[in-house]
Motif scaffolding. Structure first.
Motif, short mmCIF file in Angstrom:
data_model
loop_
_atom_site.label_atom_id
_atom_site.label_comp_id
_atom_site.label_asym_id
_atom_site.label_seq_id
_atom_site.Cartn_x
_atom_site.Cartn_y
_atom_site.Cartn_z
N PHE A 1 -2.12 0.36 -4.74
CA PHE A 1 -1.85 -0.97 -4.19
C PHE A 1 -1.20 -1.82 -5.28
N LEU B 1 -10.36 -3.61 -4.31
CA LEU B 1 -9.23 -4.05 -3.50
C LEU B 1 -9.54 -5.36 -2.79
N LYS B 2 -10.73 -5.44 -2.19
CA LYS B 2 -11.11 -6.65 -1.47
C LYS B 2 -11.20 -7.84 -2.42
N TYR C 1 -7.83 -2.14 4.58
CA TYR C 1 -6.56 -2.78 4.26
C TYR C 1 -5.99 -3.48 5.50
N PHE D 1 1.54 -8.30 3.92
CA PHE D 1 0.98 -6.98 3.65
C PHE D 1 1.94 -5.91 4.18
N ASP E 1 0.86 -1.19 0.00
CA ASP E 1 0.00 0.00 0.00
C ASP E 1 0.90 1.23 0.00
N LYS F 1 2.98 -1.46 4.19
CA LYS F 1 2.61 -0.07 3.92
C LYS F 1 3.89 0.70 3.62
N ILE G 1 -7.57 -9.03 -3.48
CA ILE G 1 -6.81 -9.70 -2.43
C ILE G 1 -7.43 -11.04 -2.07
#
Length: 323
Positions: free
Chosen positions: A81, A101-102, A43, A58, A27, A60, A105
């Motif tokens: 992303f 996004l969901k 996220y 994951f 991200d 950032k 992923i």
């Protein structure tokens, strides 16, 4: 920052994460970015639910503090992303779009579960970084995750050994683990004779550069050997039969001797790269074992090369559209 989210503070740290985790979701954000703050809770929630050490990580990345990374990956809008598989960008999602996004992923996590299915709790690949039987050639990556596990077929397999899926586990073979107490059979072995015929379909079109095969015949057992002669065929729509595999012209034929196996029990076989540029399926025919043994054994198979775009992209955004 939760335990499931890694805050990246340098390019070196990020490069290390890309090499130690099969899939990385990054991200790119900034503290002043409103949409970044808007989607941050989702996220973080996805990271908490889905992350798996060594498999799905994951992170950032503050784009203001890591301008070298933002420039390297052409981040021009926030949030962005990026999804990495085996160190390479495979998808991009720009903007605060929770639904997209969901979906991206969760689809990725589903594919990962399919690959790891049946790996067992004692030797699962989620216990740490993937085991390496041999070094990966510079400029290429492990594309074993592109295999469609459910479509694989192994002929002449001994029912007392493991199922075909154990060949593609990223965990260290039990034969290399001193004092291992696990009774899981994480290898395959031929049955009636020393031939095996393995059909491998891929989720995308692959460029294959190297085939790595790991084999550990039991010490003192002369009835089981390593592969000696291997014939490779590409782009078959289904598995061959043994007669056809004997008679057809292979894409490449390899003869292995004792000097080809390293201390990890792995032979790293360079392929005629020009012939494996557009590979959708791979058939591995072990024509005979090394020696006079009645059976041949394989513990792991790893494929090295370059992965293409998946054939069924769904809502995923193809990287080619951004180039």
């Amino acid at each position: 920052m939760t335990d499931s989210l890694v805050q990246v503070t340098s390019k070196q740290q990020f490069d290390d994460l890309l090499s130690s985790s099969r899939i990385v979701v990054a991200d790119f954000y900034a503290d002043w970015c409103g949409p970044c703050k808007q989607i941050a809770p989702l996220y973080a929630s996805l990271a908490e639910q889905i992350s798996r050490p060594g498999l799905l990580t994951f992170v950032k990345i503050d784009s203001d503090k890591n301008q070298d990374l933002a420039k390297e990956y052409s981040v021009s809008a926030l949030p962005t992303f990026l999804l990495f598989r085996n160190g390479k960008v495979i998808q991009k999602v720009q903007g605060a779009n929770p639904t997209e996004l969901k979906a991206v992923i969760e689809k990725l996590a589903s594919e990962l579960e399919s690959l790891a299915e049946g790996s067992g709790s004692g030797s699962g690949s989620g216990s740490g970084p993937a085991w390496k039987g041999a070094e990966i050639p510079r400029g290429y990556s492990d594309v074993t995750s592109e295999i469609e596990i459910r479509g694989c077929e192994l002929l002449n397999a001994d029912d007392d050994a493991g199922p075909v899926r154990v060949l593609f586990e990223s965990s260290k073979p039990s034969a290399l683990t001193q004092g291992a107490t696990s009774t899981a059979k994480d290898w395959v072995q031929s049955g009636a004779d020393d031939q095996l015929l393995l059909f491998i379909p891929f989720q995308s079109t692959i460029k294959l550069h190297t085939l790595q095969i790991t084999s550990f015949p039991p010490e003192g057992n002369t009835d089981v050997s390593r592969p000696g002669v291997i014939r490779l065929f590409i782009n078959r729509t289904s598995n061959m039969d043994f007669g056809e595999a004997e008679d057809a012209e292979p894409t490449q034929e390899i003869t292995l001797g004792p000097e080809d196996w390293n201390s990890e029990g792995t032979a790293s076989i360079g392929l005629r790269f020009v012939k494996f540029q557009k590979t959708t399926t791979l058939t591995i025919f072990v024509q005979r074992g090394d020696g006079e043994a009645d059976a041949v054994r394989i513990d792991r198979i790893k494929l090295i090369g370059e992965a293409g775009t998946k054939r069924d992209m769904g809502k995923l955004q193809k990287m080619e559209e951004d180039e």
